[in-house]
Design an enzyme around this catalytic site. Structure first.
Site, PDB file in Angstrom:
ATOM      1  N   TRP A 351      10.197   9.660  -2.237  1.00 60.50           N
ATOM      2  CA  TRP A 351      10.360  10.808  -1.337  1.00 60.50           C
ATOM      3  C   TRP A 351      10.412  10.383   0.129  1.00 60.50           C
ATOM      4  CZ3 TRP A 351       5.654  13.948   0.638  1.00 60.50           C
ATOM      5  CH2 TRP A 351       4.584  13.092   0.917  1.00 60.50           C
ATOM      6  N   ASP A 352      10.411   9.073   0.384  1.00 59.11           N
ATOM      7  CA  ASP A 352      10.337   8.573   1.760  1.00 59.11           C
ATOM      8  C   ASP A 352      11.517   9.028   2.613  1.00 59.11           C
ATOM      9  OD1 ASP A 352       8.108   6.066   1.566  1.00 59.11           O
ATOM     10  OD2 ASP A 352       9.125   6.636  -0.277  1.00 59.11           O
ATOM     11  N   GLU A 490      -2.132  11.605  -4.594  1.00 57.47           N
ATOM     12  CA  GLU A 490      -2.092  10.552  -5.616  1.00 57.47           C
ATOM     13  C   GLU A 490      -3.460  10.103  -6.116  1.00 57.47           C
ATOM     14  OE1 GLU A 490       0.434   7.374  -4.106  1.00 57.47           O
ATOM     15  OE2 GLU A 490       2.150   8.273  -5.111  1.00 57.47           O
ATOM     16  N   LYS A 610      -6.127   9.944  -0.758  1.00 56.60           N
ATOM     17  CA  LYS A 610      -5.510   8.688  -0.357  1.00 56.60           C
ATOM     18  C   LYS A 610      -4.710   8.873   0.923  1.00 56.60           C
ATOM     19  CE  LYS A 610      -1.918   5.442  -1.925  1.00 56.60           C
ATOM     20  NZ  LYS A 610      -0.915   5.181  -2.983  1.00 56.60           N
ATOM     21  N   GLN A 611      -4.034  10.014   1.029  1.00 61.30           N
ATOM     22  CA  GLN A 611      -3.170  10.297   2.170  1.00 61.30           C
ATOM     23  C   GLN A 611      -3.068  11.807   2.321  1.00 61.30           C
ATOM     24  OE1 GLN A 611       0.762   8.820   1.256  1.00 61.30           O
ATOM     25  NE2 GLN A 611       0.695   9.615  -0.803  1.00 61.30           N
TER      26      GLN A 611
END
Length: 793
Positions: A351-352, A490, A610-611
């Protein structure tokens, strides 16, 4: 070091792999990273040439299971160029007397320069300077120019210049249990006396790649040549007379083609023909530098900050343009998460793009359009995947490769515990939100109705249809829900002690599904009546479908707790995590998933991330846009709820992804510019300082690199493309000083200059119609050849 150069001291061997990743050279078609030239060929897996879209599929047995994997293939190595004083030992930094070693990446010109001096066993000192480039104007060419100066001796210099087809994929240690043998050499030969040739193919996908290399001595001297061949390897050895103090220059030019290239008869013939016709290196460098000059005019950002910040910012632009450029436009490729810089993630597309396309949209939208075609060409696979999973529309995979099928691993290795574990990352259906978001924002910047009509509109509608079919109606709540998914975080792929993976009502997924469905309805509004009819016919739109989507946009369930948006249903029931204890015990806790699993525990049990997950909403949507969306759903939301939500999740995030600092910087820009700048600086350091402790050597993080550029472009300038208007509402931190850059919006070439006191925007004289420019709620027309300025508080 200056703001246009990245310099490494070669006497620090611990920097070698980081150095090679950051000093990769590419042109959007292929890229090359490799060991120092004197070591090329010694460690056959390490030097890497990576081709955009160059995949191969193989099967491997892992933990007793047969696993199919598709890898970005390490192509034949063209960097092989070894040397020695005749009758001596081939130079090797590990065994010879290295006196000086410096490596400089010249980003303005796209050239890697190496300087070294060494003394052999007999005390003969030699100075070597080498320039390497991958041609930005002619994407099939690359060059290596090496100049030798014998400082205290005269005699003969032996040079070995080769093409190595024996390379394997082994650049990522944890992948070495996978099958890394992807190439088979088909033929090798000399070409008309001064060139060599090698043709290979990938062992299963049968992608053919051919290289021809020409090696010349520039000085008017006679050089003896001898052909050297082994299985999968061909080289020329030249013996060149040298005189003390007088330079001798060896030029090596390589031509690379594949069976997928257009307008050729056959890759081998094309490479041999081009190498005969190619200019010398000096002329090639001239056109290469001019191509980079044109790119920098579009992409450079001027910043009145410290030199290191300016240098890293340009490094990030540089690596973006090596992965995608004008050379990408006619290729069938996507944007690998790690660029063309290494084997991590096996070259797959995630998805970057959502972090990368905004930089391209406003500078070189023709490249964005080409990259969107990567998704469009794979819509058939996405339609099939949705059907097989029991959904409607098009379901794009979390990891995509050559044919668009789901490439996410079934198992992943925890290097801390040594255990192979089930991998549920394919449940990240939010990748489809990214596909739709990218289509819509390309259209907003360009106004490209033809793309919306013929290529993007049906893709968008099919994604919207999938997302709508992902929902289910809850009579208990009188709301629509989405279950069985993972969010961007995630760290959470299931509820504690659950038998099946997946979560319910991930807020990012639910909110952005509503946003996508709203835009889907809007697509039918912006098209002319006959165009709407054509699109509806093409996607076989049912009579009640738009009404159903409208209903979802009024009744989607969003969960709150303690005055903040919940990451997912029942997130509030999870245990709090002892951050202080784990920081004291482990120091670096970016990868808490690995730490806890090695302890026999799971991140699924705790309130940690995580993010950014929920905070991605504030990254993608403005406060007003999000407030309107949630109000339509019947939920109260304002800047106070937003700030509480930001503070809540910031305290519970480990920043185990390089994207996390980008998002954190963005969401703090309005409320706390000093902290926003801190996270911006952290994002800049992600790769150059290898903050994850070894991952940069496996390939740079392209999303974080482009995201850091976008922070200056869109976030700090307060730039939005919405409702056919280019909006500005600057929030520039004082540390940035003055910021200036060029943009392209709907046919206008704009110059934007932003300081603490004012915003100046000028439009170059073109034939474009007036555009709409918005500043803090007021919209004005901007004509080509005019300018406007706004005073800032």
């Amino acid at each position: 070091m200056d703001e246009w150069s990245l310099v490494y001291d070669g006497f620090d061997p611990s920097q070698e792999r980081l150095r090679e990743a950051l000093c990769t050279l590419g042109n959007g078609y292929f890229a090359t990273r490799g060991a120092a030239p004197e070591n090329a060929g010694d460690d056959v897996h390490y030097p890497g040439t990576y081709l955009a879209g160059g995949f191969n599929r193989l099967e491997t047995e892992i933990a007793g299971r047969t696993v199919e994997n598709e890898d970005l293939v390490n192509m034949p190595n063209w960097l092989v160029l070894r040397f020695r004083p005749a009758q001596g030992r081939w130079f090797d930094t590990a065994t010879d007397g290295l006196l000086e070693y410096r490596q400089e990446l010249d980003m303005r010109n796209g050239v890697l320069v190496r300087h070294l001096r060494f003394a052999d066993d007999e005390g003969r000192r030699t100075r070597v300077t080498q320039r390497r480039f991958v041609h930005m104007d002619n994407m099939h060419l690359a060059g290596l120019q090496t100049t030798f100066v014998a400082e205290n001796w005269s005699g003969e210099l032996q040079v070995h210049s080769g093409l190595d087809g024996r390379v394997v994929n082994a650049g990522v240690e944890r992948y070495r249990q996978l099958n890394g043998q992807h190439l088979r050499v088909l033929e090798q030969s000399s070409v008309e006396g001064e060139a060599i040739y090698l043709r290979a193919h990938t062992v299963q996908s049968r992608l053919r790649v051919a290289l021809a290399a020409r090696t010349r001595v520039l000085e008017d001297v006679e050089a003896a040549r001898e052909l050297v061949e082994e299985d999968g390897y061909i080289a020329e050895e030249l013996v060149v007379p040298v005189v003390e103090g007088q330079p001798v220059t060896i030029d090596k030019v390589v031509a690379l083609f594949t069976s997928r290239d257009p307008a050729i008869s056959e890759a081998g013939l094309a490479s041999r023909t081009l190498i005969r016709r190619a200019d010398g290196i000096d002329e090639l460098l001239r056109s290469h530098v001019l191509a980079w000059e044109r790119l920098w005019r579009r992409f450079d950002i001027e910043l009145d900050s410290d030199e290191r910040t300016r240098m890293i910012l340009r490094l990030h632009v540089f690596h973006l343009l090596q992965t995608v450029s004008m050379n990408t436009v006619h290729l069938d490729v996507g944007v690998p998460a790690r660029g063309l810089h290494g084997e991590a993630y096996r070259g797959h597309i995630f998805w970057d793009e959502m972090f990368i396309f905004p930089v391209l949209n406003l500078r070189l939208p023709v490249v964005t359009k080409a990259l969107l075609e990567y998704r469009r060409r794979r819509m058939g696979e996405a339609l099939w995947a949705a059907q097989q999973a029991g959904y409607e529309g098009a379901m794009y995979p979390w990891q995509s490769g050559s044919d668009g099928r789901e490439e996410s691993q079934q198992l992943h290795l925890n290097p801390r515990s040594g255990r192979w574990l089930p991998d549920n990352s394919h449940l990240q259906k939010h990748v489809n939100l990214a596909v739709a978001y990218n289509i819509w924002h390309y259209y907003q910047v360009t106004g490209d109705h033809d793309f919306l009509r013929f290529r993007g509109g049906d893709m968008y509608i099919q994604v919207a249809r999938f997302l709508a079919s992902l929902t289910s109606y809850s009579h208990a709540y009188d709301r629509y829900e989405i279950c069985g998914v993972m969010g961007p975080d995630e760290y959470h792929d299931a509820y504690p002690d659950a038998d099946e993976p997946g979560l319910c009502n991930n807020s990012y997924t639910n909110v952005m599904t509503v946003w996508v469905l709203e835009r889907a309805v809007e697509i039918f509004r912006v098209l002319a009546p006959y165009q709407r009819a054509e699109l509806a016919e093409a996607v076989e739109l049912r009579a009640d479908e738009l009404d159903h989507w409208e209903d979802i946009t009024r009744k989607m369930r969003i969960v709150f707790h303690d005055g903040v948006i919940s990451q997912f249903e029942d997130y509030a029931q999870l245990a709090e995590f002892d951050w202080d204890a784990y920081r004291a015990r482990y120091g670096d806790i970016q990868r808490l998933d690995r730490i806890l699993e090695a302890e026999g525990d799971s991140t699924n049990r705790y309130k940690l991330s995580k993010q950014a997950d929920v905070l991605m909403l504030f990254y993608l949507l403005s406060v007003s846009e999000l407030s309107e969306l949630l109000a339509k759903l019947g939920y109260a939301f304002d800047e106070h709820v937003m700030q509480r939500t930001i503070d809540y999740y910031q305290a519970r995030t480990s920043h185990g992804s390089t994207l996390s600092n980008v998002v954190q910087s963005w969401v703090l820009a309005k409320s706390d510019r000093a902290r926003s700048w801190h996270f911006f600086k952290q994002a800049l350091e992600s790769d150059i300082s290898d903050v994850q402790g070894g991952t940069t050597a496996e390939g740079i993080h392209l999303g974080a690199m482009a995201g850091s550029v976008d922070l200056l472009q869109r976030c700090y300038a307060g730039l939005e493309t919405r409702d056919d208007v280019l909006w500005f509402d600057p929030v520039l931190p004082k540390e940035a000083g003055r910021v200036a850059f060029n943009l392209h919006f709907r046919g206008h070439h704009l110059r934007v200059v932003l300081s603490a006191s004012d915003l100046q925007i000028s439009s170059a004289l073109t034939s474009a119609p007036p555009m709409q420019l918005g500043f803090r709620g007021t919209v004005t027309d901007l004509h080509p050849g005019s300018d406007v300025s706004f005073a800032l508080d």
